[in-house]
Design a protein around this motif. Structure first.
Motif, short mmCIF file in Angstrom:
data_model
loop_
_atom_site.label_atom_id
_atom_site.label_comp_id
_atom_site.label_asym_id
_atom_site.label_seq_id
_atom_site.Cartn_x
_atom_site.Cartn_y
_atom_site.Cartn_z
N GLY A 49 -29.94 11.08 20.49
CA GLY A 49 -30.22 12.41 19.98
C GLY A 49 -31.19 12.37 18.82
O GLY A 49 -32.05 11.50 18.71
N ILE A 50 -31.04 13.35 17.92
CA ILE A 50 -31.91 13.41 16.75
C ILE A 50 -31.66 12.20 15.86
O ILE A 50 -32.58 11.58 15.35
N ARG A 51 -30.38 11.89 15.64
CA ARG A 51 -30.01 10.66 14.95
C ARG A 51 -28.62 10.26 15.42
O ARG A 51 -27.98 10.99 16.19
N VAL A 52 -28.13 9.14 14.98
CA VAL A 52 -26.86 8.61 15.48
C VAL A 52 -25.71 9.55 15.12
O VAL A 52 -25.68 10.15 14.05
N ASP A 53 -24.75 9.67 16.05
CA ASP A 53 -23.56 10.47 15.81
C ASP A 53 -22.56 9.68 14.97
O ASP A 53 -22.67 8.47 14.78
N ILE A 54 -21.55 10.38 14.49
CA ILE A 54 -20.40 9.74 13.85
C ILE A 54 -19.39 9.41 14.95
O ILE A 54 -19.09 10.25 15.80
N GLY A 55 -18.86 8.20 14.95
CA GLY A 55 -17.83 7.82 15.91
C GLY A 55 -18.30 6.77 16.90
O GLY A 55 -19.47 6.37 16.94
N ALA A 56 -17.35 6.32 17.72
CA ALA A 56 -17.60 5.23 18.68
C ALA A 56 -18.33 5.70 19.92
O ALA A 56 -18.85 4.88 20.69
N PHE A 57 -18.35 7.01 20.17
CA PHE A 57 -18.95 7.55 21.39
C PHE A 57 -20.09 8.49 21.03
O PHE A 57 -19.93 9.42 20.24
N GLU A 58 -21.25 8.25 21.61
CA GLU A 58 -22.45 9.05 21.32
C GLU A 58 -22.53 10.23 22.28
O GLU A 58 -22.43 10.07 23.51
N PHE A 59 -22.68 11.43 21.73
CA PHE A 59 -22.87 12.61 22.57
C PHE A 59 -24.19 12.46 23.33
O PHE A 59 -25.24 12.19 22.74
N GLN A 60 -24.13 12.65 24.63
CA GLN A 60 -25.32 12.44 25.46
C GLN A 60 -26.09 13.75 25.59
O GLN A 60 -25.86 14.56 26.49
#
Length: 602
Positions: free
Chosen positions: A423-434
């Motif tokens: 995405g725009i930048r890394v998400d918080i957490g172990a799973f990245e929103f696609q």
């Protein structure tokens, strides 16, 4: 390799030497599952320079408390459909680590005194069960212990019901840099009955090692000391894309980090539902520091520090992690317990339930660490009841991680195997929103004193999105023009369609004028003008000298007048018909001041 299937023996070894007097039967039977069985009736020694190979589908059946002493190399490569099974004929007394009864005695890798470099060892698609390291022999590493600089890869393996008296219920590494990949550890135990002797690492324990653990699972392991699943002492561990759940220890139900100062990284992990009797249900740090990034630490419990516990100058760094749902005594929400006043953990861009105001312990009450850009919001998991901790659309964790997360070294796939940087930048957490959209960067710069909307800095927009930009000058400054990929634009408000990464600059120039109290000011009209312009001030007195210049944006003087005012007030018509359309400046020097005005010719 000789193959005699007509009731004879199958020789699977290359240059294998048997010790004198050793009883070692290489008898292969056809079991009910159609597998070959290797019966072991004594210890096996693989000398330096020797390589032992075990083919896929073999059952290595120990008929007593025997071990492999491996100074050479071991190649045991099973397949998904035909794994290699290491097991024991008799498990009576297996749980008692004070005796050598029950189970078998593990694979013991060691470095020879000759200091020779051995060929790498590979354990692939193997199952290790019912092995033990007791008080009277190896003590560490129920199924496997590795000492020294041995190249070893453990991949696609399973470790069940193995026991150790001291360290590493399943695996123990001492000054070794093994890689353990895509393996499962369940119901392994490091335990003893001596209260003064702690046992560490129900699944894996390391000492002065640089182990890499990836894409693995640790479940229902336990230790009677520290680190129910994993314990690292004086080590530099790298752990990524691993699930650690339902493990138990008095200290560090999931993970223990002790006497370790490391810049190595834990990333994309899930640490959930672990229990510590005393401190640190999820992770416990005692004189221990590592870097933890994009890890979910959820629903762990302990008497103190349901999620995290810190003591003895422990200062690990946490990035982009979700720390929520952890409890003390199964009831009171508690994410962090800092036992001493000198431990200073650091938290950046994390989602922490209760924030640092709810940190407990002496160091929690007087927090000495860093707490920057964190949030305390519902992460909006897709379906946590079904262990689905992916982020739902609209989650506050989406695009909320550290801007420079790539520099931290986070593994480039998330725990589900999806692209981490999507995405725009890394998400918080172990799973990245696609995110299904493509985004482009828009860098906005303000040159001079003024403001833009959106503000100066880097912004991200969806492909083809129409972005409106506006500029507003500060007092005594004026907006000059925009510098854009399409050229100079003089309007204060413009629009850009995002089809690539762009950079734009708003240019502001100083504008000097006399305050009303000083006794003079000018007006310029009409503005915009066609051919003629009038400069007027009702406040200038007779005899005052003025210099009037018209300049372009490059500073080039296009018209120059030096005049002496003959009466009270001042009016000067200017013929500017020779100028082309565009923006210019009128500069007036007089009364010991300089005044600048922006004019536009149509």
């Amino acid at each position: 390799m000789e193959n005699k299937n007509n009731g004879g023996y199958l020789n699977i070894f290359h240059r294998l030497r048997l010790l004198p007097g050793m009883v070692f039967t290489l008898l292969f039977l056809t079991s009910v599952h159609g597998q070959d069985t290797l019966h072991v009736n004594s210890n096996v020694h693989i000398l330096p320079g020797e390589v032992m190979e075990i083919p896929a589908g073999t059952v290595v059946w120990f008929h007593g408390y025997y071990h492999f002493n491996i100074e050479g190399s071991l190649i045991a490569t099973g397949t998904d459909s035909a794994p290699i099974l290491f097991t024991a004929a008799d498990t009576t007394g297996l749980w008692d680590t004070h005796t050598n009864t029950g189970g078998w005695n593990g694979l013991r890798f060691s470095s020879s005194d000759k200091g020779t470099k051995e060929a790498p060892s590979l354990l692939q698609n193997c199952i290790f069960e019912f092995s033990k390291a007791s008080k009277g022999d190896f003590q560490h590493g129920g199924a496997i212990s590795v000492y020294g600089e041995r190249d070893i890869l453990i991949e696609d393996c399973m470790f069940y019901h193995n026991y150790a008296y001291r360290m590493g219920g399943a695996v123990y590494l001492n000054r070794n840099n093994a890689h353990i990949h895509n393996s499962r550890f369940a119901y392994n135990t490091a335990q003893n009955m001596e209260s003064e002797v702690w046992a560490y690492g129900g699944g894996i324990a390391t000492y002065e090692s640089r182990v890499v653990i990836s894409w693995s699972e640790f479940e229902f392991n336990s230790a009677t000391g520290m680190g129910g699943a994993l314990n690292f002492e004086k080590s530099h561990p790298t752990v990524y894309n691993t699930v650690i759940s339902n493990n138990y220890a008095p200290l560090g139900g999931g993970v223990g980090v002790v006497r370790t100062l490391s810049a190595n990284l834990f990333s994309n992990n899930l640490i959930i539902d672990n229990t510590a009797l005393f401190f640190g249900g999820g992770m416990a740090f005692v004189d221990g520091s590592v870097i933890v990034a994009n890890t979910n630490i959820l629903n762990n419990t302990s008497a103190y520090g349901g999620g995290l516990y810190f003591n003895e100058i422990s200062s690990p760094v946490f990035y982009n992690s979700i720390i929520r749902g952890n409890k003390m005594n199964m009831e009171v929400p508690n994410q962090v317990w800092i036992f001493d006043g000198v431990s200073g953990p650091e938290f950046y861009h994390c989602n922490i339930e209760g924030g640092f105001e709810d940190f407990y312990g002496s160091g929690g009450d007087d927090f000495q660490g860093v707490y920057l850009d964190n949030i305390d919001e519902d992460p909006m998991f897709e379906n946590p009841e079904s262990m689905n901790f992916s982020l739902a659309a609209g989650s506050p964790c989406i695009d909320a991680g550290l801007h420079d997360s790539e520099q931290v070294g986070i593994y480039h796939y998330d725990l589900a195997g999806n692209d981490r940087f999507s995405g725009i930048r890394v998400d918080i957490g172990a799973f990245e929103f696609q995110d299904p959209f493509t985004y482009y960067s828009l860098v906005i710069v303000a040159e001079g004193q003024g403001e833009t909307h959106p503000p100066a800095g880097e912004h991200f927009y969806k492909e083809n999105e129409l972005v409106t930009l506006s500029a507003s000058a500060h007092e005594n400054w004026m907006f000059e023009h925009w510098i854009t990929p399409l050229g100079s634009q003089e309007e204060e408000e413009i629009q850009i369609e995002m089809q690539s990464d762009y950079s734009v600059t708003a240019v502001f120039l100083p504008l000097t004028h006399i305050p009303e109290a000083s006794g003079g000011s000018f007006s310029v009209y009409p503005n915009p003008f066609t051919n003629r312009l009038v400069l007027h001030s009702p406040l200038f007195s007779s005899g005052e000298e003025l210099v009037v210049r018209v300049v372009n944006l490059s500073g080039e003087t296009l018209l120059h007048h030096s005049v002496t005012n003959q009466r009270h007030g001042f009016t000067l018509p200017l013929d500017l018909s020779h100028l082309t359309s565009g923006m210019y400046l009128v500069v007036v020097e007089g009364f010991s001041e300089t005044y600048t005005y922006k004019i536009v010719k149509e």
